[in-house]
Scaffold this active site. Structure first.
Site, short mmCIF file in Angstrom:
data_model
loop_
_atom_site.label_atom_id
_atom_site.label_comp_id
_atom_site.label_asym_id
_atom_site.label_seq_id
_atom_site.Cartn_x
_atom_site.Cartn_y
_atom_site.Cartn_z
CG ASN A 269 91.99 73.95 120.10
OD1 ASN A 269 92.22 73.14 119.20
ND2 ASN A 269 92.31 75.21 120.02
CG ASP B 68 113.55 73.40 105.92
OD1 ASP B 68 113.10 72.26 105.72
OD2 ASP B 68 113.31 74.36 105.18
CD GLU C 186 115.11 68.98 103.94
OE1 GLU C 186 114.31 68.42 103.19
OE2 GLU C 186 115.17 70.20 104.07
C1 GLC Z 1 112.27 71.15 103.46
C2 GLC Z 1 111.05 70.66 104.18
C3 GLC Z 1 109.91 70.70 103.22
C4 GLC Z 1 109.71 72.13 102.77
C5 GLC Z 1 111.00 72.70 102.20
C6 GLC Z 1 110.94 74.17 102.02
O1 GLC Z 1 112.58 70.34 102.39
O2 GLC Z 1 111.26 69.39 104.71
O3 GLC Z 1 108.73 70.20 103.77
O4 GLC Z 1 108.71 72.19 101.81
O5 GLC Z 1 112.08 72.47 103.05
O6 GLC Z 1 110.98 74.81 103.26
CA CA Z 2 93.72 72.38 117.74
#
Ligand code: GLC
Ligand code: CA
Length: 555
Positions: free
Chosen positions: A45, A222, A281
């Site tokens: 957009n 995360d 992660e």
């Molecule tokens: C994880 C994410 C990173 C973020 C961090 C805090 O490591 O991959 O990008 O800054 O968490 O949420």
């Molecule tokens: Ca956009």
């Protein structure tokens, strides 16, 4: 009367159980998952910020590339101090990314193309602007006070511990209203939630159900190591040097209490159809710790990302072999997850490139990950050889509503390079981050036309991974190349068909003599892929070009 169907069913059942061990039983055991940073993929957009409709517009591109799933980094409402990783509402779409209806449309269109979507679930912390935290900080006796971690310490000048946060400074911030400290392993604007509180846990699990009900095929979780802290909150006897690594301390991560949370979350996923998955992660200090993340009974995170591999930055055959062997032989046969690039890692074209042979080296690192057993993560633009934008080019870029904070990871988050038009086809407005200057050479449009491009190399590797039994389902065969510059390994299909991969990580031609192949040397007649091209058959003794890649099969 019932006998026949019963016997038939039993036969079917036993056929399932007797399937060869190396056949993947879940879609994700051999999947390629493509990470999309939605802010930078496609702006639909013209506001300069990528969005969900922009992703939907490129689903055919992703299908042609051959990915099985996409992981979209956070697109929830957020003050964007950590670009979505500071969530202020878990169950909505931020207006800059679209609406829930756009999400539903994206899922439906992706499903038509057999592409699954993983939601990035920020489980360790919220934004300080999340209503839960606003309530929690409003008074010491607020019902949500215990949803976060509050302590008095020794008053406003004396935090409860002297732990260092991953983004620098102490992990505690003093809150004037209620005169206590709250805990945050990341930014002060990202307070950690308290997973030991049953109400918080229930609220988080409701978020899990919300996205599964909205068609998510699972989650990228995360910061999973940091869910729960040592309840004694001991003082750090070995504090990191200023700017040193604050992560993965025994008191802030990898706690035994985390397992129960992840088991409960996994249990919810297991009640949904379609085999949803948790991609973690899950950084760990050792391979033994990584093995624990899958859960004692394989009942926690199915796909913990291997950061011991993903954090490698040196093009070195011996180190690659060491880490792949470790993942193969010390994770109890569970599915490894390999990657190099991400929104937190500088792009591999830049990391491993030597300034002269970057394209060839990018083909080598692609072959290294995409010929392995397990799940492989790609980061948008990796398939083009996108580069990390130098910090000096980012310095003059102004801050403002679209870019509230400069982040030292912005260099790997520049807009996707679709074509050679203005802003590389990413946006008709002003992009929130500038496009990398190499886009005239490295773009989807240009590379699609060139069979020797990095893009063509990736699509061929993905095709090989899907079509060739050894690369799709085969086990890993450790080999010795007799040369420290060359990593050689095999993949063996259930019908005993073997494939061979040879990678030269040095700038010189190398001679190798490969040992460790079970039985007699099969004689690899059939070159599946090579860069630069090489003669066949591949003998047990062979020569390989600088940064060369050879992938061959017996038939
Ligand atoms: C994880 C994410 C990173 C973020 C961090 C805090 O490591 O991959 O990008 O800054 O968490 O949420
Ligand atoms: Ca956009």
């Amino acid at each position: 009367m019932l006998m026949k169907p019963l016997i038939f069913c039993l036969a079917l059942l036993s056929a399932c159980f007797l399937a060869p061990a190396q056949l993947p039983t879940h879609w994700y055991d051999h999947a390629v998952i493509y990470e999309i940073y939605p802010r930078s993929f496609q702006d639909s957009n013209s506001d300069g910020v990528g969005d969900l409709n922009g992703i939907t517009a490129h689903l055919d591109y992703l299908k042609d590339l051959g990915v099985d799933a996409i992981w979209i980094t956070p697109f929830f409402p957020s003050p964007n101090l950590d670009f979505g990783y500071d969530v202020s509402n878990y169950t909505d779409v931020a207006p800059e990314y679209g609406t829930l209806a756009d999400w539903d449309h994206l899922v439906a269109e992706a499903r038509k193309r057999n592409i699954r979507i993983l939601v990035d679930f920020v489980v360790n912390h919220t934004s300080d602007q999340h209503p839960w935290f606003k309530e929690s900080r409003s008074s010491r006796d607020n019902p949500k006070r215990d949803w976060y971690i509050w302590k008095s310490g020794g008053g406003p000048k004396d935090p409860p511990t002297h732990w260092t946060s991953i983004f620098g400074g102490y992990t505690w911030t003093w809150d004037q209203t209620t005169e206590q400290w709250y805990y945050h392993i990341f930014l002060p604007q990202q307070p950690d939630v308290n997973w030991t509180n049953p109400d918080l846990r229930k609220a988080m699990f409701d978020v899990v159900r919300f996205w599964l009900d909205h068609g998510a095929s699972g989650f990228r979780l995360d910061a999973t190591p940091y869910l729960i802290e040592d309840p004694a909150f001991p003082e750090d006897l070995d504090p990191p040097a200023p700017g040193g690594p604050a992560a993965l301390k025994p008191y802030n991560s990898g706690r035994p209490e985390n397992h129960q949370v992840l088991r409960e979350m996994r249990h919810i996923l297991d009640t949904y159809p379609g085999d949803p998955v948790l991609l973690g992660e899950s950084s760990t200090a050792t391979i033994e710790d990584l093995a624990k993340v899958y859960g004692k009974n394989h009942d926690e995170i199915q796909l913990p990302m291997d950061f011991l591999f993903g954090n490698l930055t040196k093009l070195d055959a011996a180190t690659f072999k060491k880490q792949i062997d470790a993942a193969e032989f010390q994770l109890g046969g569970q599915t490894p997850v390999f990657f190099f690039s991400s929104h937190d890692h500088p792009r591999q074209w830049s990391v491993f490139g030597d300034g002269t042979h970057n394209d060839q080296i990018a083909k080598l690192t692609a072959a290294l990950t995409l010929t392995q057993r397990g799940c492989i993560l790609l980061y948008y633009g990796e398939e083009l050889g996108m580069a990390t934008m130098p910090a000096a080019d980012l310095k003059p870029v102004p801050l403002g509503p679209k870019r509230p904070r400069a982040d030292d990871r912005d260099g790997e988050r520049t807009p996707m390079q679709w074509n050679t038009k203005v802003n590389a086809g990413f946006s008709e407005g002003t992009p929130w981050l500038p496009v990398e200057s190499n886009f005239k050479r490295y773009s989807v449009e240009m590379e699609k036309k060139n069979p020797a491009s990095i893009y063509s190399w990736y699509t061929n590797l993905l095709k090989l991974r899907h079509d060739n039994a050894a690369f799709r389902d085969g086990s890993y065969v450790p080999l010795e190349s007799g040369n420290p510059n060359v990593f050689a390994f095999g993949r063996k299909a259930s019908d005993n068909e073997v494939a061979l991969v040879v990678l030269n990580t040095s700038p010189a031609p190398q001679s190798v003599h490969i040992t460790g192949m079970p039985g007699t040397w099969p004689g690899f007649q059939h070159l599946l892929m090579a860069s630069p091209l090489a003669p066949v058959p591949l003998g047990q003794t062979l020569k390989i070009a600088p940064y060369g890649v050879l992938i061959a099969a017996t038939k």
